[in-house]
Design an enzyme around this catalytic site. Structure first.
Site, PDB file in Angstrom:
ATOM      1  N   LYS A  54      11.427  -0.200   0.783  1.00 16.15           N
ATOM      2  CA  LYS A  54      11.274  -1.575   1.263  1.00 16.15           C
ATOM      3  C   LYS A  54      13.097  -2.488   0.659  1.00 16.15           C
ATOM      4  CE  LYS A  54       6.870  -3.788   0.397  1.00 16.15           C
ATOM      5  NZ  LYS A  54       6.175  -4.311  -0.936  1.00 16.15           N
ATOM      6  N   GLN A  98       5.992  -8.687  -5.778  1.00 14.60           N
ATOM      7  CA  GLN A  98       5.133  -6.928  -5.537  1.00 14.60           C
ATOM      8  C   GLN A  98       4.054  -7.505  -6.473  1.00 14.60           C
ATOM      9  OE1 GLN A  98       6.008  -4.536  -3.896  1.00 14.60           O
ATOM     10  NE2 GLN A  98       4.413  -3.996  -4.244  1.00 14.60           N
ATOM     11  N   ASP A 123       5.096 -12.325   3.508  1.00 10.84           N
ATOM     12  CA  ASP A 123       4.017 -11.290   3.110  1.00 10.84           C
ATOM     13  C   ASP A 123       2.930 -12.493   4.216  1.00 10.84           C
ATOM     14  OD1 ASP A 123       3.572  -9.194   1.751  1.00 10.84           O
ATOM     15  OD2 ASP A 123       3.665  -9.862  -0.405  1.00 10.84           O
TER      16      ASP A 123
END
Ligand code: NDP
Length: 288
Positions: A54, A98, A123
């Protein structure tokens, strides 16, 4: 028939190009670089790789990126305080925690994710964004299903009026996928582990999405001739061997188009995250 293979690599490159172009437009209009903060708690090796990917994608696209590493024994309060800090940080437009969290924080996962400002929830897991998606309002949408939809559109696969069947009803893939296809006027059916006569249902699909988590679960007899088959599944069957939820070789002989595993949907997710960071920045800057 041998199906057209929809290559994740090709589509991911297009999505990244779009995100980079929109990031440059924000720089030109507001003098602001979109920014992503990724919080990683503990040392999970797979998570370390995902976070590095990422971070690299941000660098490649000209997106500001911060990786915040916290010890495995971080308390819930310390993590919430870090999220609060990032919620107020003007350089940061997207925040991602995460997963998985270390064992000690498992039970707190929902409270932790819900603390992220919905405007920065890249997200798309926050209840506000889930609600907006189901109401058809602009929202930050989970990356994997939004990548699948965008790929279908770019590949020129018709969606309006088509029968779409999704196998799997998780909050991160199945349900948002259904909402996205419904918003594009598909007639949508969601199947799960209690669905009766599954093959009869999947055989009706013009677009079949498999998000089950079981290797080669979708077999050729479950697919209508000419259907588009999107395989979201990632199953490790040996140390270096990944397979999807679809029996690729056999289904390729029946389907009209199909995504491979590896090399399919998995490659779209980071690219869509980049798009979500830029979308979050666009929405936040437009509201100023
Ligand atoms: P979940 O385990 O959360 O959901 C699996 C779903 O499959 C459930 O709804 C379950 O039904 C359904 N299911 C299980 N067995 C059957 C069955 N026999 N018949 C019909 N339905 C069944 O998984 P996720 O949605 O998180 O992930 C699915 C797959 O996608 C996994 O392989 C995962 O690794 C992969 N994935 C890939 C991503 C990517 O970037 N490409 C991102 C996210 C996930 P029920 O609800 O009744 O239990």
């Amino acid at each position: 028939m041998t199906a057209r293979v929809l290559s994740g690599k090709e589509f991911a490159a297009k999505f990244k190009e779009d995100a980079a172009k929109r990031a440059r437009a924000l720089e030109a209009k507001y003098g602001v670089t979109p920014g992503l903060a990724v919080i990683i708690v503990g040392e999970d090796p797979a998570s370390q790789v995902y976070v590095r990917n990422k971070d690299r994608a941000c660098a490649e696209l000209g997106i500001y990126s911060e990786v915040i590493r916290m010890a495995a024994d971080t308390t819930k309060d310390a993590l919430l305080a870090k999220i609060d800090e990032l919620n107020y940080d003007k350089r940061i437009h997207g925040i991602l925690v995460q997963l998985p969290l270390p064992e000690g924080l498992h039970a707190e996962e929902k409270a932790i994710l819900d603390r992220i400002d919905p405007a920065k929830d890249v997200d798309g897991f926050h209840p506000v964004n889930v609600g907006k998606l189901s109401l058809g309002e602009p929202a930050l949408v989970p990356c994997t299903p939004s990548g699948c939809l965008k790929m279908l559109e770019l590949a020129g696969i018709p969606i309006d009026g088509q029968r779409a069947v999704i196998v799997g009803r998780s909050n991160i893939v199945g349900k948002p996928m259904a909402q996205l296809l419904l918003a594009k006027n598909a007639t949508v059916t969601i199947c799960h582990s209690h669905t009766k006569h599954l093959a009869e249902v999947t055989r009706e699909a013009d677009i079949l999405v498999a998000a089950v988590g079981k290797p080669k679960f979708i077999t050729a007899d479950m697919v209508k001739s000419g259907a588009t088959v999107i395989d979201v599944g990632i199953n490790r069957i040996a140390p270096k061997k990944l397979v999807g939820d679809v029996d690729f070789e056999a289904v390729s002989e029946v389907a009209g188009a199909i995504t491979p595993v590896p090399g399919g949907v998995g490659l779209l997710t980071v690219a869509m995250l980049m798009e979500n960071v830029v979308t979050a920045a666009e929405l936040q800057l437009a509201e100023k």
